[in-house]
Design a protein around this motif. Structure first.
Motif, PDB file in Angstrom:
ATOM      1  N   LEU A   1       7.736 -28.035  20.893  1.00  0.00           N
ATOM      2  CA  LEU A   1       7.757 -28.955  19.751  1.00  0.00           C
ATOM      3  C   LEU A   1       6.359 -29.278  19.233  1.00  0.00           C
ATOM      4  CD1 LEU A   1      10.423 -31.415  21.202  1.00  0.00           C
ATOM      5  CD2 LEU A   1      10.765 -29.803  19.309  1.00  0.00           C
ATOM      6  N   ASP A   2       5.314 -28.820  19.972  1.00  0.00           N
ATOM      7  CA  ASP A   2       3.946 -29.140  19.571  1.00  0.00           C
ATOM      8  C   ASP A   2       3.428 -28.065  18.623  1.00  0.00           C
ATOM      9  OD1 ASP A   2       4.237 -31.208  21.376  1.00  0.00           O
ATOM     10  OD2 ASP A   2       3.349 -30.055  23.017  1.00  0.00           O
ATOM     11  N   ASP A   3       3.542 -28.339  17.357  1.00  0.00           N
ATOM     12  CA  ASP A   3       3.258 -27.354  16.317  1.00  0.00           C
ATOM     13  C   ASP A   3       1.894 -26.687  16.502  1.00  0.00           C
ATOM     14  OD1 ASP A   3       3.333 -25.853  14.085  1.00  0.00           O
ATOM     15  OD2 ASP A   3       3.469 -27.497  12.656  1.00  0.00           O
ATOM     16  N   ASP A   4       0.845 -27.494  16.684  1.00  0.00           N
ATOM     17  CA  ASP A   4      -0.515 -26.965  16.690  1.00  0.00           C
ATOM     18  C   ASP A   4      -0.906 -26.305  18.005  1.00  0.00           C
ATOM     19  OD1 ASP A   4      -0.931 -27.667  14.133  1.00  0.00           O
ATOM     20  OD2 ASP A   4      -2.069 -29.502  14.569  1.00  0.00           O
ATOM     21  N   ASP A   5      -0.520 -26.926  19.120  1.00  0.00           N
ATOM     22  CA  ASP A   5      -1.016 -26.446  20.402  1.00  0.00           C
ATOM     23  C   ASP A   5      -0.240 -25.254  20.955  1.00  0.00           C
ATOM     24  OD1 ASP A   5      -3.095 -28.189  20.524  1.00  0.00           O
ATOM     25  OD2 ASP A   5      -1.974 -29.761  21.576  1.00  0.00           O
ATOM     26  N   TYR A   6       1.031 -25.168  20.616  1.00  0.00           N
ATOM     27  CA  TYR A   6       1.840 -24.075  21.162  1.00  0.00           C
ATOM     28  C   TYR A   6       1.368 -22.758  20.535  1.00  0.00           C
ATOM     29  CZ  TYR A   6       6.006 -21.848  23.097  1.00  0.00           C
ATOM     30  OH  TYR A   6       6.863 -21.052  23.818  1.00  0.00           O
ATOM     31  N   PRO A   7       1.103 -21.721  21.347  1.00  0.00           N
ATOM     32  CA  PRO A   7       0.548 -20.463  20.799  1.00  0.00           C
ATOM     33  C   PRO A   7       1.542 -19.797  19.832  1.00  0.00           C
ATOM     34  CG  PRO A   7       0.418 -20.515  23.207  1.00  0.00           C
ATOM     35  CD  PRO A   7       1.276 -21.665  22.802  1.00  0.00           C
ATOM     36  N   SER A   8       1.043 -19.470  18.636  1.00  0.00           N
ATOM     37  CA  SER A   8       1.964 -19.004  17.596  1.00  0.00           C
ATOM     38  C   SER A   8       2.605 -17.657  17.940  1.00  0.00           C
ATOM     39  CB  SER A   8       1.243 -18.940  16.251  1.00  0.00           C
ATOM     40  OG  SER A   8       0.073 -18.163  16.382  1.00  0.00           O
ATOM     41  N   LEU A   9       1.859 -16.765  18.591  1.00  0.00           N
ATOM     42  CA  LEU A   9       2.458 -15.462  18.935  1.00  0.00           C
ATOM     43  C   LEU A   9       3.576 -15.631  19.958  1.00  0.00           C
ATOM     44  CD1 LEU A   9      -0.367 -12.780  19.313  1.00  0.00           C
ATOM     45  CD2 LEU A   9       1.460 -12.868  17.629  1.00  0.00           C
TER      46      LEU A   9
ATOM     47  N   GLU B   1      -8.092 -24.885  24.388  1.00  0.00           N
ATOM     48  CA  GLU B   1      -8.398 -24.231  23.110  1.00  0.00           C
ATOM     49  C   GLU B   1      -8.330 -22.703  23.202  1.00  0.00           C
ATOM     50  OE1 GLU B   1     -10.539 -25.882  24.977  1.00  0.00           O
ATOM     51  OE2 GLU B   1     -12.576 -25.061  24.900  1.00  0.00           O
ATOM     52  N   LEU B   2      -8.333 -22.173  24.426  1.00  0.00           N
ATOM     53  CA  LEU B   2      -8.231 -20.707  24.553  1.00  0.00           C
ATOM     54  C   LEU B   2      -6.890 -20.203  24.007  1.00  0.00           C
ATOM     55  CD1 LEU B   2      -9.857 -19.828  28.010  1.00  0.00           C
ATOM     56  CD2 LEU B   2     -10.922 -20.159  25.777  1.00  0.00           C
ATOM     57  N   LEU B   3      -5.894 -21.088  23.941  1.00  0.00           N
ATOM     58  CA  LEU B   3      -4.588 -20.677  23.416  1.00  0.00           C
ATOM     59  C   LEU B   3      -4.632 -20.365  21.918  1.00  0.00           C
ATOM     60  CD1 LEU B   3      -2.145 -23.136  25.235  1.00  0.00           C
ATOM     61  CD2 LEU B   3      -2.449 -20.697  25.672  1.00  0.00           C
ATOM     62  N   ARG B   4      -5.706 -20.750  21.255  1.00  0.00           N
ATOM     63  CA  ARG B   4      -5.794 -20.510  19.804  1.00  0.00           C
ATOM     64  C   ARG B   4      -6.488 -19.199  19.463  1.00  0.00           C
ATOM     65  NH1 ARG B   4      -5.940 -25.477  16.575  1.00  0.00           N
ATOM     66  NH2 ARG B   4      -5.328 -27.238  17.894  1.00  0.00           N
TER      67      ARG B   4
ATOM     68  N   ILE C   1      -5.699 -10.632  24.335  1.00  0.00           N
ATOM     69  CA  ILE C   1      -5.300  -9.292  24.782  1.00  0.00           C
ATOM     70  C   ILE C   1      -4.997  -9.371  26.276  1.00  0.00           C
ATOM     71  CG2 ILE C   1      -7.723  -8.558  25.194  1.00  0.00           C
ATOM     72  CD1 ILE C   1      -5.208  -6.184  23.673  1.00  0.00           C
ATOM     73  N   ALA C   2      -3.871  -8.792  26.685  1.00  0.00           N
ATOM     74  CA  ALA C   2      -3.515  -8.792  28.099  1.00  0.00           C
ATOM     75  C   ALA C   2      -4.080  -7.552  28.782  1.00  0.00           C
ATOM     76  CB  ALA C   2      -2.006  -8.832  28.256  1.00  0.00           C
ATOM     77  N   ILE C   3      -4.565  -7.708  29.984  1.00  0.00           N
ATOM     78  CA  ILE C   3      -5.007  -6.572  30.801  1.00  0.00           C
ATOM     79  C   ILE C   3      -4.238  -6.642  32.114  1.00  0.00           C
ATOM     80  CG2 ILE C   3      -6.957  -5.424  31.934  1.00  0.00           C
ATOM     81  CD1 ILE C   3      -8.803  -6.688  29.886  1.00  0.00           C
ATOM     82  N   VAL C   4      -3.447  -5.634  32.395  1.00  0.00           N
ATOM     83  CA  VAL C   4      -2.616  -5.654  33.599  1.00  0.00           C
ATOM     84  C   VAL C   4      -2.709  -4.314  34.320  1.00  0.00           C
ATOM     85  CG1 VAL C   4      -0.991  -7.273  32.537  1.00  0.00           C
ATOM     86  CG2 VAL C   4      -0.531  -4.803  32.427  1.00  0.00           C
ATOM     87  N   GLY C   5      -2.215  -4.289  35.543  1.00  0.00           N
ATOM     88  CA  GLY C   5      -2.236  -3.054  36.312  1.00  0.00           C
ATOM     89  C   GLY C   5      -1.800  -3.305  37.739  1.00  0.00           C
TER      90      GLY C   5
ATOM     91  N   GLY D   1       3.809 -12.117  25.640  1.00  0.00           N
ATOM     92  CA  GLY D   1       4.079 -12.917  24.448  1.00  0.00           C
ATOM     93  C   GLY D   1       2.842 -13.566  23.845  1.00  0.00           C
ATOM     94  N   LEU D   2       1.865 -13.889  24.678  1.00  0.00           N
ATOM     95  CA  LEU D   2       0.630 -14.525  24.200  1.00  0.00           C
ATOM     96  C   LEU D   2      -0.292 -13.545  23.478  1.00  0.00           C
ATOM     97  CD1 LEU D   2      -0.515 -16.602  27.319  1.00  0.00           C
ATOM     98  CD2 LEU D   2       0.127 -17.555  25.099  1.00  0.00           C
ATOM     99  N   SER D   3      -0.080 -12.240  23.694  1.00  0.00           N
ATOM    100  CA  SER D   3      -1.129 -11.256  23.397  1.00  0.00           C
ATOM    101  C   SER D   3      -0.810 -10.350  22.215  1.00  0.00           C
ATOM    102  CB  SER D   3      -1.366 -10.384  24.640  1.00  0.00           C
ATOM    103  OG  SER D   3      -1.603 -11.213  25.772  1.00  0.00           O
TER     104      SER D   3
END
Lengths: 398, 398
Positions: free
Chosen positions: B111-119, B137-140, B144-148, B249-251
């Motif tokens: 419900l937090d329009d600004d803080d919730y990551p848009s992607l 603020e890193l959420l804005r 890029i995700a790096i996994v392995g 979802g974040l990336s």
């Protein structure tokens, strides 16, 4: 004989089409004679053909009897004209036949409609004459080039050999008989169904590098040795890039297995991009200097390939079917293979373009589709790599 | 609390949009209370919202005072209704506030329009609540995700660390704090400009795996720890795939550095493909079992990346400029960034589509271009990844 200096002028000279070349009346024997004459190279032969086109049909029909003056009239230098006169003489042509027979060599010229490889005819500077030893029929198969560094790692050699073997199950593997990757690719492919073609910088009668003598002999028997240089040519460095254009020109695409930054093997990849052929790269470690030059081609649009299936997958639509008999006629087979996997509308538009290249506006008229729908159909055909867009928004089949 | 059983039903439940959710009058405190209530999971919360949408605006405004009977009316089980009643009570909510403050945790809700990551809002099953520790603020930032694989080779770890550092110069690096590739990527990124986000399967108050405790503390200070699980959650295997959907979802995209065939790390890559995000693969040797699973993603359309520049290059058009100040308004910046590198006609068509999605026929009318030319302009915009074609031949900006 090839002449390096005149290569620099090459860009300005148009290569005549097969139909134009045939209409001049030039014979393959004279073409071979010119190709082998001292000081006469690719550009001079191109200008002779253009002269013939300008003078009209049949104007080179009697060129087997031309004397130095006739050749000078076409713009050849005094020295070239004399060389041409000597080389086209019946006695010289007969001596050549003996030489070819002794060397178990065949000769294919640009004028030989059926034997000359059709993909090679499409490049900007196709060779006028090719010397062959081995199974000439390999020139009719779909072909894939595998190239890479001479200083290959164990990983690179293993991948090249496996890929050579895998690819040669459905395509002929083309390479340059160099040490390292080239040799490994040939070795993997030489006994497989579609075999291998080694394109040499010197003549087909001489093995270079000498380390690969056993492989050279094996390819001469089971595969095909191919060269633009006449027999007895003395190797010089300028011949290698010219050889590389034939490797790229013969092939649907070029696979780079391992190559350092600025490696000579990458010339072939650059040529392939210039000819609108595909470049594939076998992944390797980014931290390996012997891989980096190859990996950098990803930035030029190269496709990753893990094994032969990735390459087949790319050409599925234009390759003869695996189980069916080999096509008697390449063009007819290409047409029906190109239609697989298309829906009704895509088929309609594809066939219109197959008939002859067409603009979007023409296609809209002939197909009766709305522009919106036609646009989508064209996009699908582009994505499926059945057609390509050229300048002026004209579509051609691939 | 998350409930595994109900995840299986998930596909059938629609997630309400932010506007719909806000219109129900549900408060973030009640949403958090439901999320933390025993036996209430993502699907149950989605059905509560749908119930609110159905009942009309403001229907969940007083849900902080709802009793078990009210919750049962919405379709919750007796057990869930009781848990909801207890969890939404003022006393429980106050206890929670104390717990968050003690644990230096922030809470961001859907419900937090600004803080919730848009992607993250765009995925099919966005988390309702996220717990954070560190730099919110890193959420804005573009991420890029790096996994392995956890069982990384020296090559893999070296590449992941270098890539983490390189990417974090312009994007925030997201990973899962696992051993091997994840940890190396975080380590490379944690001190760089755009930092790193570690998404945990358990709560942000507990480090897992314990080996990475030092890195966990460092990210909690310099970066951001993020979790969907409330504090004090007991870890179980079902939480890891749920965590992976947040990483994807974040990336903008997911980079796979090294992963064996069927490696768990590839779940994140599959999720990314499902969310229409990009997958990148760092090349490695085909013969390495620890690389093969990653390399196979080339067959699903993954892009090769040698270093961070290959990734930036891909997102150039939607990233804030390197030198300029960070944009106050993402949308405005996206618009002008999207216009870079377009010629006059491309710009005209791009702006028409930016205005609102449009069909080819509408574009032809508004642009005044011939269909042939418009077709070519659209193709260029597609190739430059400024627009995309959706069903019905309608174009949208990317």
């Amino acid at each position: 004989m090839l002449d390096n200096e005149e290569n620099k002028k090459k860009d300005n000279v148009r290569v005549v089409s097969l139909a134009e070349a045939l209409e001049t009346g030039m014979t393959r024997e004279v073409l071979i004679a010119l190709h082998e004459a001292d000081g006469i190279g690719r550009v001079t032969i191109a200008t002779v053909f253009l002269y013939g086109v300008m003078k009209g049909p049949g104007s080179l029909r009697d060129s087997g009897d031309f004397l130095a003056g006739d050749w000078r009239d076409m713009g050849l230098s005094a020295r070239q004209a004399l060389a041409a006169e000597r080389s086209v003489r019946l006695a010289a042509r007969e001596r050549r036949q003996v030489r070819y027979a002794e060397g178990r060599m065949g000769v294919v010229t640009y004028l030989d409609d059926d034997d000359y490889p059709s993909l090679l005819r499409e490049i900007a500077d196709p060779p006028w004459v090719l010397y062959c030893r081995g199974r000439l029929e390999l020139l009719r198969h779909p072909a894939i080039a595998i190239v890479g560094t001479r200083l290959a790692t164990g990983y690179g050699r293993k991948m090249a050999e496996g890929l050579g073997e895998g690819c040669a199950g459905r395509m002929t593997v083309v390479s340059g008989l160099a040490k390292g990757i080239d040799a490994a690719a040939h070795r993997g492919a030489v006994s497989a169904a579609y075999g291998t073609i080694a394109v040499l910088a010197g003549g087909v009668d001489r093995c270079y590098p000498p380390e690969n003598a056993a492989l050279y002999r094996e390819i001469g028997m089971q595969g095909l040795l191919l060269a633009e240089s006449p027999p007895d040519t003395i190797l010089h460095p300028g011949l290698f890039p010219l050889r590389n254009r034939i490797i790229a020109g013969l092939s649907y695409g070029v696979v780079v297995v391992e190559a350092a930054h600025r490696s000579g093997a990458l010339i072939t990849a650059d040529l392939a991009l210039g000819y609108n052929r595909d470049v594939f790269v076998i992944p390797g470690q980014v931290t390996s200097p012997r891989s980096l030059g190859a990996l950098e081609y990803f930035r030029k649009g190269a496709h990753p390939a893990l094994d032969a299936s990735d390459i087949f997958q790319y050409y599925e639509y234009r390759m003869p079917s695996v189980t069916g008999p080999e096509p008697a006629n390449g063009a007819a087979s290409g047409a029906s293979a190109g239609e697989e996997g298309l829906n009704e509308d895509e088929l309609l538009v594809y066939r219109l373009i197959l008939d002859r290249p067409a603009s979007v506006d023409e296609l809209a008229t002939f197909s009766g589709m709305t522009f919106g729908h036609l646009h989508s159909v064209l996009l699908n055909l582009l994505m499926k790599r059945r057609i390509e867009q050229r300048t002026g928004f004209v579509y051609h089949v691939l």
